[in-house]
Design an enzyme around this catalytic site. Sequence first.
Site, PDB file in Angstrom:
ATOM      1  N   HIS A 169       4.626   9.463   8.186  1.00 27.29           N
ATOM      2  CA  HIS A 169       3.503  10.421   8.178  1.00 27.29           C
ATOM      3  C   HIS A 169       2.785  10.268   9.521  1.00 27.29           C
ATOM      4  CE1 HIS A 169       2.799  10.601   3.525  1.00 27.29           C
ATOM      5  NE2 HIS A 169       3.267  11.775   3.928  1.00 27.29           N
ATOM      6  N   CYS A 265      -4.774   6.199   4.779  1.00 27.61           N
ATOM      7  CA  CYS A 265      -4.071   6.860   3.669  1.00 27.61           C
ATOM      8  C   CYS A 265      -4.886   6.827   2.372  1.00 27.61           C
ATOM      9  CB  CYS A 265      -2.755   6.159   3.343  1.00 27.61           C
ATOM     10  SG  CYS A 265      -1.652   5.900   4.699  1.00 27.61           S
TER      11      CYS A 265
HETATM   12  N1  ARG Z   1       4.123   5.765  -1.014  1.00 25.20           N
HETATM   13  C1  ARG Z   1       3.447   6.862  -0.408  1.00 25.20           C
HETATM   14  C2  ARG Z   1       4.460   7.853   0.161  1.00 25.20           C
HETATM   15  O1  ARG Z   1       5.494   7.430   0.608  1.00 25.20           O
HETATM   16  C3  ARG Z   1       2.507   6.381   0.659  1.00 25.20           C
HETATM   17  C4  ARG Z   1       1.658   7.451   1.253  1.00 25.20           C
HETATM   18  C5  ARG Z   1       0.777   6.984   2.346  1.00 25.20           C
HETATM   19  N2  ARG Z   1      -0.081   8.030   2.767  1.00 25.20           N
HETATM   20  C6  ARG Z   1      -0.284   8.417   4.025  1.00 25.20           C
HETATM   21  N3  ARG Z   1      -1.179   9.327   4.238  1.00 25.20           N
HETATM   22  N4  ARG Z   1       0.417   7.952   5.017  1.00 25.20           N
HETATM   23  O2  ARG Z   1       4.250   9.038   0.152  1.00 25.20           O
END
Ligand code: ARG
Length: 281
Positions: A169, A265
Amino acid sequence: MTAFSTTYLMCAPDHFEVSYVINPWMAGNIAHGNRSIAHQQWQALVDKISTVANVVCMPAERGVPDLVFTANAGVVRGQKVVLSRFRHKERQEEEQYFEKWFSDNGYTVLKTPADLPFEGAGDALLDRHEDLLWFGHGHRSDLKCAEILAEQLDVEVQPLRLVDERFYHLDTCFCPLDGGYVMYYPAAFDAASQAAIEERVPAHRRILIQEEDALHFAGNTVNCGTHIFLNRASETLVKMLHMYGFTVHQTPLTEFLKAGGAAKCLTLKLNEPVLEKKAAA
Ligand code: ARG
């Protein structure tokens, strides 16, 4: 509630666990979490942020362990929100809860087309200096959403291609800071995207993170005014941020790293100011 000018949406880790693998951080961590430590770490983050901003919490729900990562609810600008459409079926159940929260709280809820994954403020980050939305794609969100977001939110969009699957992300490796600084880990981006960042942000406002800090999710920062909240940062990075006028608050979020997330996050900034557009040259 004290009336700070910034408000973050969060969600308590009552049902948080690693029960599937959709990013490399989760591999080997199924059922390896400790929810009571997760709770303590999450509460410590809330307590720290609450000294400079408001925190509102949405209800925790069973069966959606990643709901704690409210950054992925959608992208907010003014009273509008463009809701996320998760790439992986494991997270798609979350969409209904995020939609309900925004509708109940008076937001105009917009959506991208059903066949285009888009993961909210995980991949869409507003610049703090100019009216610009940085948009990460390559792992989760579909590049085609760039144009759609530009129209829905009436903002210029700069796509950035992510090329390292550990930084899946945009908010795992890139963070616009107050004053127009941008803190990021360059190797997470392809060459054209690194060039795009360099073209838009002058050298004195680019804060580069080394791999070690990036792996501790130092780029996954909550920035409120001169305050920076993050999992962990090297002395070098803390000093560098201090030089630019920021105070770094480190707060361990190791339980959430097992799921591939940290401070940023776990939050969604709800009152993103709509910056004035630059006059056409
Ligand atoms: N386990 C989640 C996923 O893989 C973690 C999300 C983390 N969020 C972020 N905004 N980076 O989607």
